[in-house]
Design a protein around this motif. Structure first.
Motif, PDB file in Angstrom:
ATOM      1  N   PRO A 184       0.817  -1.230   0.000  1.00  0.00           N
ATOM      2  CA  PRO A 184       0.000   0.000   0.000  1.00  0.00           C
ATOM      3  C   PRO A 184       0.845   1.272   0.000  1.00  0.00           C
ATOM      4  N   LYS A 185       2.048   1.209   0.542  1.00  0.00           N
ATOM      5  CA  LYS A 185       2.880   2.407   0.651  1.00  0.00           C
ATOM      6  C   LYS A 185       4.250   2.149   0.027  1.00  0.00           C
ATOM      7  N   ASN A 186       4.905   3.266  -0.335  1.00  0.00           N
ATOM      8  CA  ASN A 186       6.271   3.228  -0.862  1.00  0.00           C
ATOM      9  C   ASN A 186       6.391   2.279  -2.055  1.00  0.00           C
ATOM     10  N   VAL A 187       5.472   2.457  -3.021  1.00  0.00           N
ATOM     11  CA  VAL A 187       5.502   1.614  -4.218  1.00  0.00           C
ATOM     12  C   VAL A 187       6.750   1.903  -5.043  1.00  0.00           C
ATOM     13  N   GLU A 188       7.075   3.197  -5.192  1.00  0.00           N
ATOM     14  CA  GLU A 188       8.241   3.556  -5.997  1.00  0.00           C
ATOM     15  C   GLU A 188       9.541   3.062  -5.362  1.00  0.00           C
ATOM     16  N   THR A 189       9.585   3.107  -4.026  1.00  0.00           N
ATOM     17  CA  THR A 189      10.780   2.599  -3.347  1.00  0.00           C
ATOM     18  C   THR A 189      10.958   1.107  -3.602  1.00  0.00           C
ATOM     19  N   GLN A 190       9.839   0.357  -3.534  1.00  0.00           N
ATOM     20  CA  GLN A 190       9.888  -1.078  -3.796  1.00  0.00           C
ATOM     21  C   GLN A 190      10.262  -1.361  -5.253  1.00  0.00           C
ATOM     22  N   ARG A 191       9.754  -0.519  -6.158  1.00  0.00           N
ATOM     23  CA  ARG A 191      10.083  -0.694  -7.572  1.00  0.00           C
ATOM     24  C   ARG A 191      11.588  -0.542  -7.803  1.00  0.00           C
ATOM     25  N   GLU A 192      12.172   0.490  -7.211  1.00  0.00           N
ATOM     26  CA  GLU A 192      13.602   0.737  -7.373  1.00  0.00           C
ATOM     27  C   GLU A 192      14.437  -0.373  -6.748  1.00  0.00           C
ATOM     28  N   GLU A 193      13.997  -0.878  -5.608  1.00  0.00           N
ATOM     29  CA  GLU A 193      14.749  -1.957  -4.954  1.00  0.00           C
ATOM     30  C   GLU A 193      14.751  -3.232  -5.811  1.00  0.00           C
ATOM     31  N   VAL A 194      13.583  -3.548  -6.399  1.00  0.00           N
ATOM     32  CA  VAL A 194      13.481  -4.769  -7.205  1.00  0.00           C
ATOM     33  C   VAL A 194      14.362  -4.684  -8.442  1.00  0.00           C
ATOM     34  N   TYR A 195      14.232  -3.583  -9.175  1.00  0.00           N
ATOM     35  CA  TYR A 195      14.944  -3.494 -10.453  1.00  0.00           C
ATOM     36  C   TYR A 195      16.428  -3.175 -10.260  1.00  0.00           C
ATOM     37  N   SER A 196      16.774  -2.490  -9.180  1.00  0.00           N
ATOM     38  CA  SER A 196      18.201  -2.291  -8.902  1.00  0.00           C
ATOM     39  C   SER A 196      18.857  -3.620  -8.518  1.00  0.00           C
ATOM     40  N   GLY A 197      18.098  -4.474  -7.821  1.00  0.00           N
ATOM     41  CA  GLY A 197      18.617  -5.803  -7.502  1.00  0.00           C
ATOM     42  C   GLY A 197      18.830  -6.648  -8.751  1.00  0.00           C
ATOM     43  N   ILE A 198      17.899  -6.535  -9.717  1.00  0.00           N
ATOM     44  CA  ILE A 198      18.058  -7.266 -10.977  1.00  0.00           C
ATOM     45  C   ILE A 198      19.262  -6.735 -11.747  1.00  0.00           C
ATOM     46  N   GLU A 199      19.435  -5.420 -11.749  1.00  0.00           N
ATOM     47  CA  GLU A 199      20.599  -4.819 -12.419  1.00  0.00           C
ATOM     48  C   GLU A 199      21.899  -5.336 -11.813  1.00  0.00           C
ATOM     49  N   GLU A 200      21.957  -5.389 -10.499  1.00  0.00           N
ATOM     50  CA  GLU A 200      23.165  -5.850  -9.835  1.00  0.00           C
ATOM     51  C   GLU A 200      23.396  -7.342 -10.073  1.00  0.00           C
ATOM     52  N   LEU A 201      22.303  -8.116 -10.124  1.00  0.00           N
ATOM     53  CA  LEU A 201      22.411  -9.557 -10.292  1.00  0.00           C
ATOM     54  C   LEU A 201      22.977  -9.929 -11.666  1.00  0.00           C
ATOM     55  N   PHE A 202      22.578  -9.194 -12.695  1.00  0.00           N
ATOM     56  CA  PHE A 202      23.008  -9.497 -14.060  1.00  0.00           C
ATOM     57  C   PHE A 202      24.017  -8.474 -14.583  1.00  0.00           C
ATOM     58  N   LYS A 203      24.765  -7.864 -13.686  1.00  0.00           N
ATOM     59  CA  LYS A 203      25.714  -6.822 -14.096  1.00  0.00           C
ATOM     60  C   LYS A 203      26.797  -7.393 -14.994  1.00  0.00           C
ATOM     61  N   ASN A 204      27.335  -8.546 -14.654  1.00  0.00           N
ATOM     62  CA  ASN A 204      28.416  -9.159 -15.427  1.00  0.00           C
ATOM     63  C   ASN A 204      27.966 -10.436 -16.129  1.00  0.00           C
ATOM     64  N   HIS A 205      26.666 -10.570 -16.356  1.00  0.00           N
ATOM     65  CA  HIS A 205      26.135 -11.775 -16.983  1.00  0.00           C
ATOM     66  C   HIS A 205      26.414 -11.770 -18.481  1.00  0.00           C
ATOM     67  N   GLU A 206      26.738 -12.957 -19.033  1.00  0.00           N
ATOM     68  CA  GLU A 206      27.059 -13.039 -20.449  1.00  0.00           C
ATOM     69  C   GLU A 206      25.846 -12.735 -21.340  1.00  0.00           C
ATOM     70  N   GLY A 207      24.653 -13.023 -20.855  1.00  0.00           N
ATOM     71  CA  GLY A 207      23.459 -12.781 -21.668  1.00  0.00           C
ATOM     72  C   GLY A 207      22.751 -11.491 -21.333  1.00  0.00           C
ATOM     73  N   ARG A 208      23.477 -10.508 -20.852  1.00  0.00           N
ATOM     74  CA  ARG A 208      22.845  -9.235 -20.464  1.00  0.00           C
ATOM     75  C   ARG A 208      22.187  -8.547 -21.647  1.00  0.00           C
ATOM     76  N   LYS A 209      22.752  -8.740 -22.853  1.00  0.00           N
ATOM     77  CA  LYS A 209      22.201  -8.074 -24.034  1.00  0.00           C
ATOM     78  C   LYS A 209      20.805  -8.601 -24.382  1.00  0.00           C
ATOM     79  N   HIS A 210      20.421  -9.769 -23.843  1.00  0.00           N
ATOM     80  CA  HIS A 210      19.086 -10.306 -24.094  1.00  0.00           C
ATOM     81  C   HIS A 210      18.043  -9.760 -23.113  1.00  0.00           C
ATOM     82  N   LEU A 211      18.472  -9.067 -22.077  1.00  0.00           N
ATOM     83  CA  LEU A 211      17.552  -8.601 -21.028  1.00  0.00           C
ATOM     84  C   LEU A 211      17.029  -7.213 -21.362  1.00  0.00           C
ATOM     85  N   VAL A 212      15.749  -7.010 -21.112  1.00  0.00           N
ATOM     86  CA  VAL A 212      15.107  -5.700 -21.292  1.00  0.00           C
ATOM     87  C   VAL A 212      14.991  -5.071 -19.908  1.00  0.00           C
ATOM     88  N   LEU A 213      15.893  -4.135 -19.612  1.00  0.00           N
ATOM     89  CA  LEU A 213      15.960  -3.537 -18.272  1.00  0.00           C
ATOM     90  C   LEU A 213      15.603  -2.063 -18.261  1.00  0.00           C
TER      91      LEU A 213
END
Length: 442
Positions: free
Chosen positions: A366-395
């Motif tokens: 119910p609250k802090n939707v934008e904060t949760q959005r940033e946490e989720v997608y920043s975590g995905i960015e960090e997880l696939f930062k050095n991934h070989e298939g990063r060019k296949h991801l739509v981030l």
């Protein structure tokens, strides 16, 4: 580091042992030493290497499932299972938990396998039959008699018996090898008639016993051999970009909704279970329970009925027994999903397939939707930062939808993003199968 002094002859110094050649780091000849000898002194630096201890890996024991081909062994196996399941009369009562019922069923099958077929010895040849091994054991017993013989007459008799048994072993081995090759030839012929090139290739490779051939060298456009891995990968990339890439289509097709699947959710029937058991492949390793598929395929009707009751109980209560599922961390599971997509989807076009991440259940926050959005997608960015298939991801699209609300504006953003990605596919507009699959991670 150690410093050692050697006295060697004028003929020279030679390290005969290849074990210590890499340990010898520096050698100096001291010719000026007055020692009244035709030898020269040598000072050498040697670096000692400590022996590393390796932990022995515990291998899982395999059952000798080839014995299930003997009808007498199968009959003994059925009798044992019937006795074990008859003792467990209250196995499928409501008071018995699923974990307890599964452990009793698993232990009954494993114990029956141990008592009837036993475990497979590691030094056994694949093509040798059980009858041959019986003759081998008889020859071993005769050999013991030869060693324990006292008189000359006993030694002569036992030696003749050993010679006859040895001939029987060799004759049986030749027959087993011939039968094994003929069986492989029949399997190869059946695979060829079905168009199963994989099985045909494996059998041919097994029969030929030839080592794999080396890879063909990769050359550039000027026919110069490329030795470095980076140059080879760059050349392969350049080649496939020229051969496979095509301009986007001008006339995109219209996609239609597929038929609604009629999924059956009632109890599992005996016919379905028998069909599933029949589809099991022989020669596969047992899972966590260490039950081979051959032990399941030879179950009698009583054992199949007991297994059916257990599966229906699991299906109705929607509870899986402990130990059958291995819990994987969400981050590792997300990487596993992406790796599976990139592995099993043929990379015909550059940066295809495309993988889009969508966060759901916005209504649960119910609250802090934008904060949760940033946490989720920043975590995905960090997880696939050095991934070989990063060019296949739509981030670049950080979509966070509320699936319970049809008027959620981000649902329209999701539809538009999927449509744009579909139009960007190189095969858009052709008579070509295209799939949009969704994988959920809870």
């Amino acid at each position: 580091m150690m410093r050692c002094v050697f006295q060697v002859s004028t003929a020279g110094f030679n390290t005969n042992s290849s074990r210590w050649r890499s340990s010898l780091q520096d050698v100096r000849n001291k010719r000026g030493a007055d020692i009244a000898s035709d030898h020269h002194l040598i000072i050498a630096k040697i670096q000692l290497k400590l022996l590393s201890t390796k932990k022995a890996k515990s291998r899982r024991k395999k059952f000798n499932v080839d014995l299930f081909k003997d009808p007498k062994v199968v009959q003994d196996y059925h009798i044992l299972l019937q006795n074990k399941f008859s003792v467990l009369e209250n196995l499928h009562d409501d008071e018995t938990s699923i974990n307890t019922a599964w452990e009793m069923t698993r232990d009954s099958i494993v114990q029956a396998c141990e008592e009837t077929v036993g475990y497979l010895q590691q030094n056994r040849k694949q093509w040798m039959s059980e009858n041959t091994w019986k003759i081998v054991n008889e020859r071993r017993q005769v050999k013991e008699k030869v060693l324990t013989a006292i008189t000359r007459q006993q030694k002569k008799q036992t030696q003749e018996q050993y010679s006859n048994k040895d001939k029987e072993v060799k004759k049986s081995c030749k027959q087993d090898k011939r039968n094994f090759v003929e069986q492989l030839a029949k399997e190869a012929e059946a695979a060829c008639s079905k168009g199963d090139t994989k099985t045909l290739y494996n059998i041919t490779k097994q029969l030929s016993c030839k080592p794999p051939t080396s890879n063909t060298p990769i050359k550039d456009k000027d026919y110069n051999t490329l030795t470095k891995l980076e140059d080879q990968l760059e050349r392969l990339k350049e080649h496939f970009e020229q051969v496979l890439n095509r301009p986007p289509p001008t006339d995109p097709p219209e996609l239609q909704n597929g038929p609604i699947l009629n999924i059956k959710t009632s109890k599992i029937t005996k016919t379905e279970l028998n069909k599933a058991i029949k589809s099991l492949k022989n020669g596969k390793a047992g899972g966590i329970d260490n039950i081979p598929p051959e032990a399941i395929k030879v179950l009698d009707d009583t054992s199949v009925l007991s297994l059916l009751q257990l599966l229906n109980k699991i299906w109705e209560e929607e509870e899986i027994p402990e130990g059958l599922l291995v819990k994987i961390p969400k981050k590792a599971y997300l990487q596993y999903l992406v790796n599976c997509i990139l592995t099993y989807c043929t990379a015909v076009y550059t940066d295809i397939p495309k993988i889009l991440f969508v966060a759901t259940h916005k209504d649960k926050i119910p609250k802090n939707v934008e904060t949760q959005r940033e946490e989720v997608y920043s975590g995905i960015e960090e997880l696939f930062k050095n991934h070989e298939g990063r060019k296949h991801l739509v981030l670049n699209q950080k979509i966070f939808v509320n699936a319970t609300d049809e008027s959620d504006p981000e649902i329209d953003v999701l539809k538009k993003t999927i449509t744009d990605l579909t139009f960007q596919h190189p095969c858009w507009g052709r008579d070509f199968q295209m799939f949009l699959s969704h994988l959920s991670l809870r």
